[in-house]
Design a protein around this motif. Structure first.
Motif, mmCIF file in Angstrom:
data_model
loop_
_atom_site.group_PDB
_atom_site.id
_atom_site.type_symbol
_atom_site.label_atom_id
_atom_site.label_comp_id
_atom_site.label_asym_id
_atom_site.label_seq_id
_atom_site.Cartn_x
_atom_site.Cartn_y
_atom_site.Cartn_z
ATOM 1 N N ASP A 116 -42.614 20.016 13.168
ATOM 2 C CA ASP A 116 -42.755 19.228 11.958
ATOM 3 C C ASP A 116 -42.593 17.733 12.218
ATOM 4 N N SER A 117 -42.350 17.342 13.493
ATOM 5 C CA SER A 117 -42.186 15.917 13.797
ATOM 6 C C SER A 117 -43.024 15.416 14.971
ATOM 7 N N TRP A 118 -43.781 16.298 15.633
ATOM 8 C CA TRP A 118 -44.617 15.858 16.756
ATOM 9 C C TRP A 118 -45.761 16.840 16.977
ATOM 10 N N ILE A 119 -46.815 16.363 17.662
ATOM 11 C CA ILE A 119 -47.974 17.192 18.027
ATOM 12 C C ILE A 119 -48.409 16.815 19.439
ATOM 13 N N ASP A 120 -48.597 17.829 20.289
ATOM 14 C CA ASP A 120 -49.200 17.645 21.618
ATOM 15 C C ASP A 120 -50.717 17.721 21.485
ATOM 16 N N PHE A 121 -51.431 16.854 22.217
ATOM 17 C CA PHE A 121 -52.891 16.925 22.293
ATOM 18 C C PHE A 121 -53.329 16.887 23.749
ATOM 19 N N ASP A 122 -54.424 17.557 24.042
ATOM 20 C CA ASP A 122 -55.060 17.524 25.355
ATOM 21 C C ASP A 122 -56.048 16.364 25.345
ATOM 22 N N PHE A 123 -55.675 15.264 25.968
ATOM 23 C CA PHE A 123 -56.466 14.036 26.020
ATOM 24 C C PHE A 123 -57.203 14.000 27.354
ATOM 25 N N TYR A 124 -58.320 14.732 27.413
ATOM 26 C CA TYR A 124 -59.141 14.815 28.626
ATOM 27 C C TYR A 124 -58.320 15.300 29.820
ATOM 28 N N GLY A 125 -57.506 16.310 29.595
ATOM 29 C CA GLY A 125 -56.703 16.889 30.660
ATOM 30 C C GLY A 125 -55.321 16.281 30.811
ATOM 31 N N HIS A 126 -55.009 15.300 30.000
ATOM 32 C CA HIS A 126 -53.696 14.659 30.022
ATOM 33 C C HIS A 126 -52.971 14.984 28.723
ATOM 34 N N GLN A 127 -51.653 14.933 28.761
ATOM 35 C CA GLN A 127 -50.855 15.300 27.597
ATOM 36 C C GLN A 127 -50.413 14.047 26.849
ATOM 37 N N ILE A 128 -50.880 13.932 25.614
ATOM 38 C CA ILE A 128 -50.361 12.879 24.745
ATOM 39 C C ILE A 128 -49.612 13.556 23.604
ATOM 40 N N VAL A 129 -48.560 12.910 23.145
ATOM 41 C CA VAL A 129 -47.723 13.484 22.100
ATOM 42 C C VAL A 129 -47.517 12.437 21.016
ATOM 43 N N THR A 130 -47.943 12.796 19.801
ATOM 44 C CA THR A 130 -47.731 11.920 18.656
ATOM 45 C C THR A 130 -46.389 12.296 18.025
ATOM 46 N N HIS A 131 -45.470 11.348 18.013
ATOM 47 C CA HIS A 131 -44.154 11.558 17.412
ATOM 48 C C HIS A 131 -44.097 10.804 16.097
ATOM 49 N N CYS A 132 -43.839 11.522 15.004
ATOM 50 C CA CYS A 132 -43.793 10.901 13.693
ATOM 51 C C CYS A 132 -42.498 10.125 13.519
ATOM 52 N N THR A 133 -42.635 8.812 13.415
ATOM 53 C CA THR A 133 -41.481 7.932 13.192
ATOM 54 C C THR A 133 -41.497 7.355 11.787
ATOM 55 N N GLY A 134 -42.620 7.552 11.084
ATOM 56 C CA GLY A 134 -42.749 7.013 9.742
ATOM 57 C C GLY A 134 -43.153 5.551 9.710
#
Length: 139
Positions: free
Chosen positions: A35-53
């Motif tokens: 409920d506070s972050w999402i992992d994405f596959d960014f062309y084979g790399h891991q990016i993580v969006t962390h909700c800080t508001g």
């Protein structure tokens, strides 16, 4: 040396907006999430969006090839055909570019296709491509 996937975590103000942009517009498959972050596959790399508001901020910009390049920024080097397809997809989605897609350093060492835009939280992104990947670190 073989390339290893990098990991980048960065702030977003809204997870639904991040999911729409990174998953749908950018076409990055979603991995794990909470409920506070999402992992994405960014062309084979891991990016993580962390909700800080809160939205991302800039440290400033640097002049490069007559444009003000936002700092910080991140991105990836694509194949030229993939870069062109992404540019078309971003334009179709109504993305506002900080720097419109163009060829930088034309006819010089390091000639590259580049574009800058922001995600819904204000994170600056540069996507680039080289007709000759051997020019990646050319002087």
């Amino acid at each position: 040396m073989s390339l290893r996937p990098f990991h980048l975590a960065f702030p977003v103000h809204d997870l639904d907006a991040a999911r729409q942009f990174w998953g749908t517009v950018m076409g990055c498959p979603e991995g794990r999430s909470s409920d506070s972050w999402i992992d994405f596959d960014f062309y084979g790399h891991q990016i993580v969006t962390h909700c800080t508001g809160t939205r991302a901020g800039d440290a400033g910009n640097n002049p490069v090839d007559g444009h003000g390049v936002p700092v910080p920024h991140f991105g990836i080097v694509l194949e030229l055909a993939d870069w062109e397809a992404l540019a078309a997809r971003l334009k179709a989605a109504g993305t506002q570019f900080e720097i419109e897609p163009y060829i930088r350093f034309k006819g010089e060492p390091g000639e590259q296709a580049t574009m800058f835009f922001r995600d819904p939280s204000g994170n600056a992104i540069e996507m680039k491509a080289f007709a000759d990947l051997g020019q990646l670190f050319a002087k």
